[in-house]
Design an enzyme around this catalytic site. Structure first.
Site, short mmCIF file in Angstrom:
data_model
loop_
_atom_site.label_atom_id
_atom_site.label_comp_id
_atom_site.label_asym_id
_atom_site.label_seq_id
_atom_site.Cartn_x
_atom_site.Cartn_y
_atom_site.Cartn_z
N HIS A 82 77.86 17.07 4.19
CA HIS A 82 79.48 16.89 4.60
C HIS A 82 80.33 15.74 4.14
O HIS A 82 79.91 14.64 4.87
CB HIS A 82 79.86 17.15 6.14
CG HIS A 82 80.96 17.17 7.07
ND1 HIS A 82 81.91 18.68 6.66
CD2 HIS A 82 81.44 16.28 7.04
CE1 HIS A 82 83.08 18.12 6.70
NE2 HIS A 82 83.23 17.35 7.22
N ASP A 161 87.68 26.34 16.19
CA ASP A 161 87.91 25.06 15.60
C ASP A 161 89.28 25.34 15.02
O ASP A 161 89.81 24.67 15.04
CB ASP A 161 86.10 24.45 14.80
CG ASP A 161 87.31 22.87 14.13
OD1 ASP A 161 87.40 21.81 14.90
OD2 ASP A 161 87.57 22.71 12.69
N ARG A 168 95.35 20.29 18.14
CA ARG A 168 95.10 18.89 17.97
C ARG A 168 96.49 18.23 17.13
O ARG A 168 97.14 17.43 16.92
CB ARG A 168 94.25 18.45 17.45
CG ARG A 168 92.97 19.12 18.35
CD ARG A 168 91.83 18.50 17.96
NE ARG A 168 91.64 17.63 17.74
CZ ARG A 168 90.68 17.39 16.45
NH1 ARG A 168 89.45 18.24 16.43
NH2 ARG A 168 89.99 15.72 15.82
N SER A 183 84.04 18.47 16.48
CA SER A 183 84.77 19.60 15.69
C SER A 183 83.91 19.42 13.96
O SER A 183 83.41 20.91 13.55
CB SER A 183 86.12 19.32 15.24
OG SER A 183 86.41 19.43 13.78
N LYS A 187 81.18 22.72 13.24
CA LYS A 187 80.86 23.53 11.90
C LYS A 187 79.50 23.34 11.00
O LYS A 187 78.81 24.03 10.47
CB LYS A 187 81.67 22.79 11.36
CG LYS A 187 83.61 24.16 11.61
CD LYS A 187 84.29 23.61 10.32
CE LYS A 187 84.56 21.93 11.13
NZ LYS A 187 85.83 21.78 10.71
N1 URA Z 1 87.22 17.53 10.04
C1 URA Z 1 87.35 17.48 10.60
O1 URA Z 1 86.64 18.94 10.31
N2 URA Z 1 87.54 17.94 12.21
C2 URA Z 1 88.71 17.08 12.08
O2 URA Z 1 88.30 17.02 13.67
C3 URA Z 1 88.58 15.74 11.46
C4 URA Z 1 88.00 16.16 10.22
#
Ligand code: URA
Length: 435
Positions: A82, A161, A168, A183, A187
């Site tokens: 990621h 999320d 947010r 967040s 995932k």
């Molecule tokens: N990337 C994400 O997936 N979530 C966040 O809160 C910030 C960056």
């Protein structure tokens, strides 16, 4: 349990229990807790923070708010990567086939680009026909058969999320470490892999502008990875200038292929070798970085990594010939050089603005639903530390019209600063943290 009490508890610096956090996430996803109450909670978390236990409970509650991918039918060690997002970041296109060629099983769910940052799915769609919605069964079959699959996140992966991030975004609560960690990690955990490497970017083109912020995020991510029982490494990397030279979807694919062919070295290859080493070490393929890097370099030198990308494209309804003959990929009708109006050494490139130039050319999205032009963007010929003569080309702009190309060329010139004296190249890899 009342959400009002939980908001007040966090507002006053209290620690929420696992049950309270699960109640809150479950209620929010089911529509029983309103956006205004959740906004107040996010703001309380923003100011009061969360303990590791609270962040873990929040991550797990979010992870279980929707589907959790079951990768148990895949033989071997499953790996994922990621990036927190940057400009010119095409590492997944190189790293994933490279580690798959070394024997790891890459089961990756990616996202699209937004704003000044790009996304892997858009880049992969530069291969005509590439299918990002192959469904879970084909995804698992492909990983078992060829060792790699990259598709879009399924609609029901971490619905908490999707709702929370949108909230947010409009309540000034995105930059909260526990909210970012939960967040991202919800995932990653829901995607089910055994080993994860996180590229935490820092600098003007990144979400985390300072090294201290990036460190804090990297520590949070790896801690939660460990508490959740996954092997997780975070590499903190410089994003004060674009990664590599190309910015824009098909242009980035071409650059990635050139790295896989062994023709392009530099920062992009270096980052891929570093991230790949973290994955091979965590997967137990080797204990030391030198051996890991040799294995990865061998995957490039032998042509196996490039072949793996061709297999990926073919397995997801594209044409493998496009990997070997990049002239078949999208090409913008206009190419314009950007002659420098100064001489000296490049001392600074405004990274986020370079990403925005590509976006305004049509290569990125201002809003999620925007369509994009895969062919446009720019290729830098000079990076920080390089010497430039007056009139020498700083970059080539790829655009749909000459008018757009000229506007982009003017903006690009304004992004570059020069020094009369030599400038040190920035250090790409700032730190590596293992969980
Ligand atoms: N990337 C994400 O997936 N979530 C966040 O809160 C910030 C960056």
């Amino acid at each position: 349990m009342l959400m009002t009490d939980l908001i007040a508890k966090k507002r006053d610096g209290g620690e929420l229990s696992g049950d309270e956090i699960r109640f809150m996430i479950d209620g929010y996803v089911r529509g029983k807790i309103s956006d205004y109450q959740m906004s107040a909670m996010c703001m309380a978390i923003y100011f009061r923070g969360m303990t590791d236990q609270e962040t873990l409970d929040l991550t797990l509650a979010m992870m279980h708010s929707g589907d959790v991918v079951d990768l148990s039918s895949i033989k071997g060690i499953k790996a994922d990567k990621h990036s927190t997002g940057g400009v010119g970041d095409k590492t997944s296109l190189i790293l994933c086939p490279m580690v798959a060629a070394c024997g790891l099983r890459v089961a990756k769910m990616s996202g699209r680009g937004l704003g000044h940052t790009g996304g892997t799915l858009d880049k992969l769609e530069s291969f005509p026909g590439y299918n990002i919605s192959i469904g879970e069964k084909r995804f698992l079959d492909n990983v078992n058969r060829i060792g790699i699959a990259i598709m879009g996140q399924t609609a029901d992966l971490v619905p908490a999320d999707k709702k929370l991030y949108a909230l947010r975004d409009v309540t000034g609560t995105v930059p909260s470490i526990p909210l970012i960690v939960s967040s991202i990690m919800s995932k990653k955990l829901a995607s089910g892999t055994d080993v994860i490497v996180l590229d935490v970017k820092c600098g003007s083109g990144a979400f985390m502008k300072t090294e201290a912020q990036a460190h804090e995020l990297a520590r949070g991510l790896t801690r939660i990875g460990k508490l959740a029982g996954r092997k997780c490494a975070a590499v903190i990397t410089d994003m004060n200038q674009p990664l590599g030279c190309a910015v824009g979807n098909a242009l980035e694919v071409k650059e990635a292929i050139s790295v896989l062919r062994g023709e392009t070295k530099g920062d992009l290859l270096e980052l891929c070798l570093t991230l790949g080493s973290c994955l091979l070490i965590q997967a137990g393929y080797t204990e030391d970085e030198d051996t890991a890097r040799k294995l990865l370099q061998e995957a490039i030198d032998s042509g196996r990594a490039l072949k793996k990308l061709a297999e990926l494209v073919e397995a997801q309804d594209g044409d493998a010939h496009d990997v070997y003959d990049t002239a078949r990929l999208p090409l913008a009708p206009v190419q314009l050089e950007v002659p420098s109006e100064s001489a000296g050494y490049v001392s600074h490139i405004e990274c986020e603005k370079v990403g925005l130039i590509s976006m305004h050319l049509g290569g990125g999205r201002a809003a999620k639903e925007d369509a994009i032009d895969l062919s446009v963007g720019l290729v830098l010929h000079k990076k920080v530390g390089d010497k430039v003569e007056m009139g020498e080309s700083l970059a080539t702009i790829h655009a749909s019209t000459m008018e757009k190309a000229q506007a982009a060329a003017n903006s690009l010139r304004a992004c570059c600063t020069f020094s009369d004296t030599p400038v040190q190249r920035p250090q790409l890899i700032k730190d590596i943290l293992f969980s």
